[in-house]
Design an enzyme around this catalytic site. Structure first.
Site, mmCIF file in Angstrom:
data_model
loop_
_atom_site.group_PDB
_atom_site.id
_atom_site.type_symbol
_atom_site.label_atom_id
_atom_site.label_comp_id
_atom_site.label_asym_id
_atom_site.label_seq_id
_atom_site.Cartn_x
_atom_site.Cartn_y
_atom_site.Cartn_z
ATOM 1 N N SER A 177 0.793 -1.506 -0.284
ATOM 2 C CA SER A 177 -0.414 -0.039 -0.254
ATOM 3 C C SER A 177 0.767 0.984 -0.355
ATOM 4 C CB SER A 177 -0.983 -0.612 1.132
ATOM 5 O OG SER A 177 -1.696 1.261 1.137
ATOM 6 N N TYR A 190 -2.236 -0.737 10.856
ATOM 7 C CA TYR A 190 -2.600 -1.229 8.821
ATOM 8 C C TYR A 190 -1.329 -0.791 8.219
ATOM 9 C CZ TYR A 190 -4.229 -1.486 3.944
ATOM 10 O OH TYR A 190 -3.952 -1.514 2.950
#
Length: 285
Positions: A177, A190
């Protein structure tokens, strides 16, 4: 792709979320995308393939001639719809339901794929969860553990189980990401797992280079997937993706082709790398 108007009133109460409940529905593949047998007869094991980016990967790969073993958690309706879309491309889709946090399940998923198709050419680690919190003090230990056990542990489990079946010119592709590079004040845990995925990709690529197995990753920015309405609501949902240079969230259809490239011979001289599909945000690495 055009900008989308997100219905900020929509909210889903559980992760990873359901695509069929989203408004608007994500775009999986461009009608103009033409396959050219880049992945003809390849066998692909894909986690989190029922919806969002995973669904886009599955349909793009099918259009390029691959058969898919699709791992999903509990999203029955989305998984069945993705299976139908893969089959509409003339390819096979083998659904495998289970929890990738369980190593034995991951081993079984690999073995069942081999039993069904007879071989394995590409592992795509894609499934993920997130629990937004603005303050590290508010991160629940249970959610912290779930985030790591979902987002990074299964990458090890799947590769460990599959590596004996992979050969030269086969591939492993990991979904990281943009948050791995720029951080995220409300997704600390995350983003940390996504950073771990970058290091995992780079380290594994070096480990497997002599075997001719290539390992790369894709780092999406804000993409309109079920994970978004499952974790954000109200104004946060309405503003999603509007702060990137292109001024809008991306569609899964804009990410799927990157995985095709990394799985095909077109990227034969690439390993240990990350492709950044994030709407124009300039990041290091």
């Amino acid at each position: 792709m055009k900008n989308i108007t997100v219905d900020k009133s929509q909210a889903q109460t559980k992760q990873p979320g359901n695509e069929y409940e989203m408004h608007p529905t994500p775009v999986t593949i461009r009608q103009s995308y033409k396959g050219s047998e880049k992945l003809k007869n390849k066998i692909v094991l894909l986690t989190g393939g029922d919806s969002g980016i995973g669904k886009s990967i599955a349909v793009h790969f099918a259009r390029e001639g691959a058969n898919i073993a699709l791992v999903y958690f509990n999203e029955e309706q989305d998984a069945e719809h993705t299976k139908l879309e893969v089959e509409n491309e003339g390819q096979q889709c083998f659904l495998i339901k289970g929890d990738i946090k369980n190593e034995q399940f991951c081993i079984s998923a690999v073995e069942n794929t081999i039993t069904r198709f007879g071989s394995l050419n590409c592992i795509i680690n894609n499934a993920a969860m997130q629990f937004p919190e603005d303050n590290i003090e508010h991160i629940k230990t249970e959610n912290l553990r779930t985030t790591f056990e979902t987002n990074i542990f299964p990458y090890f489990y799947m590769v460990k189980a599959a590596i004996k079946y992979l050969k030269s010119e086969d591939t492993i592709i990991n979904t990281t990401s943009v948050t791995a590079y720029r951080g995220s004040e409300h997704l600390i845990d995350y983003a940390s797992t996504k950073g771990a995925i970058v290091s995992f990709t780079r380290s594994l690529s070096k480990s497997l280079a002599q075997k001719g197995i290539r390992v790369n990753a894709v780092a999406p920015g804000p993409i309109w997937t079920p994970l978004i309405p499952a974790t954000f609501n109200g104004e946060d949902l309405e503003k999603f993706g509007k702060d990137v240079p292109l001024g809008r969230p991306g569609q899964p259809a804009e990410v799927g082709p990157a995985y095709v490239y990394l799985a095909s011979i077109d990227s034969s001289y690439m390993t240990g790398q990350v492709l950044h599909i994030n709407g124009g945000e300039i990041i290091g690495g």
